[in-house]
Design an enzyme around this catalytic site. Structure first.
Site, PDB file in Angstrom:
ATOM      1  CG  ASP A 234      -2.207   0.827   0.896  1.00  0.00           C
ATOM      2  OD1 ASP A 234      -2.134   1.718   0.022  1.00  0.00           O
ATOM      3  OD2 ASP A 234      -3.250   0.604   1.544  1.00  0.00           O
TER       4      ASP A 234
HETATM    5  C1  BGC Z   1      -5.106   3.127  -0.243  1.00  0.00           C
HETATM    6  C2  BGC Z   1      -5.037   2.093  -1.349  1.00  0.00           C
HETATM    7  C3  BGC Z   1      -4.769   2.767  -2.649  1.00  0.00           C
HETATM    8  C4  BGC Z   1      -3.502   3.590  -2.521  1.00  0.00           C
HETATM    9  C5  BGC Z   1      -3.088   4.273  -3.815  1.00  0.00           C
HETATM   10  C6  BGC Z   1      -3.947   4.107  -0.263  1.00  0.00           C
HETATM   11  O1  BGC Z   1      -4.212   5.182   0.547  1.00  0.00           O
HETATM   12  O2  BGC Z   1      -5.137   2.463   0.996  1.00  0.00           O
HETATM   13  O3  BGC Z   1      -6.229   1.374  -1.393  1.00  0.00           O
HETATM   14  O4  BGC Z   1      -4.666   1.804  -3.658  1.00  0.00           O
HETATM   15  O5  BGC Z   1      -3.686   4.588  -1.558  1.00  0.00           O
HETATM   16  O6  BGC Z   1      -3.981   5.254  -4.179  1.00  0.00           O
END
Ligand code: BGC
Length: 738
Positions: A283
């Protein structure tokens, strides 16, 4: 049937170093379409489409320098092959004939992009119990991503619905592992099986036990081994057995005291027990180390390289903290997954086009229609619109529809009163008010709108109307949890004020999770319309007026009050912050998540799992189960008769639940299968649901995780199968496993 819980092992042990990672919005890697001149891509081994993805990946790695190999280990250098500087982190250009890839969120649709369809949130999709729609939406999402210049979809999302307060509840498929696993698999298949000229990567997120947003980066989900397998890992296991996601995203949280992106579970469980052969991506900002993360199974750092930089990788290699084999394996996994998805062979178009279409919008509407759940109907629905009738509509969500949640769960966003969100608008959004006005005009009825901010003024309007429709909302999403299960911006008080003066009041909920309904007895009808996407207005109007017949069923329990939810203590939710600043979240409810808790504790929910009304009425009878073995595999057919006893054609989602023998120690029955059945007025069908243990979801629904043998076990003894229109199914039959 409550059984005492055995003492269970907790997952994970070692303490992890805490590094706070700043979180911002992930930007796509800078694009540089150029391949070096004069290279004949047909002549390089990794572009030989007749070879396997693994062989092509190996050929590419063999032709690369060490620092070219490193590029695959972080999103930006992996995805912009000819760019050489990433915020001061330098790489050589990538070998030629490697694709540009652009990642985009996410679960709802293509994020931060004009001209795409705002589909209903996944919780609405799950409420259709129609995996064909998940598949179709997946195909459309892939096409829309590709057409708008993005070929890496960071979705679908899945979790286990541990608490209805979790901010990202709308991004997931509810609280049952089988339902969630099957919706996830259908979504992934859709993403990969659409137009082959528009290939995209897919991503399952977030692995694992990422069940709250509150302190998501500094909390530890502490789970017993059995609950880990049966509740939290099972949706992933089913999804991985039934589909081939390109990547799995490791989560922010710790599991048993170790961060998700450096947790031994990645190698031991995900890549080991579940045999996952794609790549693990972190993540955004969820990486806390170089060697621990890499050696424990992380393959690619999301966004720019911070821990997986050439400098840090070289140093870790020189210090003997990481191995060349692991570096090569990480790169090979990423490349092979890219090749399998098709992004090597079909480059992104240099001129992105408008992605949405009438066909896609029709599917968005279909999901909103099938996914809206009729929770109460005191004989008033469908509305009998007639000439001269006056309809009063209340609440901001009626006028400027709350299509979606926050951040990764948003596509376009409403410019409505609550602030936050992005600034895009859904050009084709038809607010419910507009759609209701059009329907009323057709028959000569009239609509008056009141935002509901002044309760007295709202009551005045309600008093003189024949029918009152109040829209309540709950805006939620990434970064924070809900404080409670009430409607936001005074929605509960508005409903009570309107219902007090108008005894023909109907409520439409635009929420991402369950809500309490203190006003339930005073209203005549309730729809859970979720965050229903850009076509929600026409969809809910069709449902309210009877042009469409409701068929949605809840994929999560609606409790009577927050006090009834499975996480009863502060230790369970939100968890207690320890001296190191980590919120220790104790999953001591074990297996009793979602309906399993309400069933085992005998707590009556407001609306149970699987519940949902229709304008038709259905009756179940003659339930029979015939177990047999075919080629040594356990099989059974569950047969029953379903009768539509009403004079309206409709669709019922028949649900099959199974209760394991007492010796299994399971707290309650669990969902094993479901089927959408269309029945004409007065029609009956003799239905047969064939279940085979060859299907992993079926097999697991008949098993439990035995901590002594560290594996799944099918208990012997009497199993009970129940069939019905919700968890309250009471038409049952037994079979015995010896
Ligand atoms: C989220 C993810 C997302 C990533 C990229 C994070 O804050 O938890 O689900 O894919 O950002 O945007």
């Amino acid at each position: 049937m409550r059984t005492s819980r055995r003492r269970s092992r907790l997952l994970g042990a070692a303490a992890a170093v805490l590094i706070l990672s700043p979180l911002a919005v992930a930007l796509p890697a800078a694009a540089d379409p150029a391949q070096p001149d004069g290279v004949d891509c047909d002549a390089v081994a990794w572009m030989d489409e007749s070879a396997s993805a693994e062989d092509r990946a190996k050929a590419l790695v063999d032709a690369s320098t060490q620092h070219q190999i490193y590029r695959w280990l972080a999103e930006q250098p992996a995805n912009a092959p000819q760019q050489t500087d990433f915020d001061g982190v330098a790489y050589p250009a990538q070998v030629p004939c490697t694709p540009e890839v652009v990642y985009t969120d996410g679960p709802d649709g293509v994020r931060f992009t004009e001209g795409v369809t705002a589909f209903p949130a996944p919780i609405s999709l799950a409420s259709t119990w129609n995996t064909d729609l998940a598949y179709e939406k997946g195909q459309m999402q892939a096409q829309e991503s590709f057409d708008s210049g993005k070929n890496g979809v960071l979705g679908p999302g899945l979790a286990s619905g541990r608490t209805p307060l979790s901010g990202r509840t709308p991004e997931y498929f509810g609280e049952d592992p089988v339902l969630t696993g099957q919706f996830t698999a259908a979504s992934v298949d859709g993403l990969h099986e659409g137009d082959p000229r528009k290939p995209v990567l897919s991503d399952l997120k977030h692995y694992i036990a990422n069940e709250q947003e509150l302190d998501r980066e500094t909390s530890s989900s502490n789970i017993e081994e059995r609950a880990f397998h049966e509740i939290y890992a099972l949706p992933f296991e089913i999804a991985l057995a039934d589909s081939e996601p390109s990547s799995v995203m490791c989560s922010y949280n710790q599991i048993g005291g170790v961060y998700g992106c450096e947790n031994a579970l990645l190698n031991e469980h995900l890549k080991g027990e579940l045999d996952y052969d794609g790549y693990v991506v972190s993540d955004f900002g969820a990486v806390h180390s170089t060697a621990e993360a890499l050696m424990n199974g992380l393959d690619q750092e999301l966004n720019r390289p911070i821990h997986f930089t050439p400098e840090k990788l070289d140093a870790a290699l020189a210090a003997g903290e990481v191995t060349q084999d692991r570096i090569t394996s990480a790169a090979t996994r990423v490349i092979a997954a890219y090749i399998r998805s098709g992004v090597f062979d079909t480059p992104l178009s240099e001129t992105p086009s408008v992605a949405t279409s009438a066909e896609n919008k029709a599917v968005a509407r279909e999901i909103a229609e099938q996914g809206s759940v009729l929770l109460k109907n005191d004989g008033m629905l469908p509305l009998d619109l007639a000439e001269g009738q006056s309809i009063a509509v209340f609440g901001p969500a009626a006028a400027v529809q709350s299509t979606e949640g926050v951040s990764a769960s948003s596509v376009c966003s409403m410019a409505w009163a609550f602030g936050g969100g992005n600034t895009l608008t859904c050009e084709d959004l038809v607010a419910p008010l507009e759609a209701l006005e059009a329907a009323a005009e057709d028959v000569g009825a009239s609509v008056v709108y009141n935002p509901g901010t002044d309760l007295e003024a709202a009551a005045d309007v309600a008093q003189s109307a024949d029918v009152a429709i109040v829209f309540g909302h709950q805006r939620m999403g990434e970064f924070s949890d809900l404080d409670d299960l009430s409607l936001q911006d005074g929605g509960d008080a508005l409903i009570s004020a309107v219902a007090a003066v108008n005894d023909s009041t109907v409520v439409v909920l635009n929420t991402g999770s369950a809500v309490e309904m203190p006003w339930l007895d005073s209203v005549r009808g309730v729809f859970a319309g979720w965050l229903g996407g850009e076509q929600f207005g026409p969809a809910i109007t069709a449902l309210l007026t009877g042009e469409a017949n409701p068929s949605g069923k809840l994929p999560m329990t609606f409790p009577r009050s927050l006090e009834d939810v499975p996480t009863q203590t502060e230790e369970q939710y939100p968890g207690v912050v320890d001296e190191a600043g980590i919120r220790q979240v104790d999953y001591s409810e074990g297996l009793e998540v979602g309906y399993r808790w309400y069933e085992s504790q005998g707590i009556e929910p407001l609306f149970g799992f699987g519940y949902g009304l229709s304008y038709s009425e259905f009756e179940y009878s003659k339930v029979r189960v015939t177990p047999r073995r075919s080629n040594g595999e356990r099989e059974m057919s569950v047969r029953f008769r379903l009768t539509n006893t009403s004079d309206v054609a409709g669709t019922e989602v028949a649900q099959v639940y199974v209760t394991l023998p007492d010796s299994s120690g399971e707290p309650s029955k669990r969902l094993i299968a479901f089927k959408r059945l269309e029945l004409g007025a007065g029609e009956h069908q003799n239905v047969s649901v064939r279940l085979s243990a060859k299907d992993l979801a079926t097999l697991r629904a008949l098993q439990y995780w035995d901590e002594d043998v560290e594996g799944w076990v099918t208990p012997s003894g009497e199993f009970t199968v129940e069939v019905g229109g919700s968890i309250d199914a009471d038409h049952s039959a037994e079979f015995v496993v010896r």
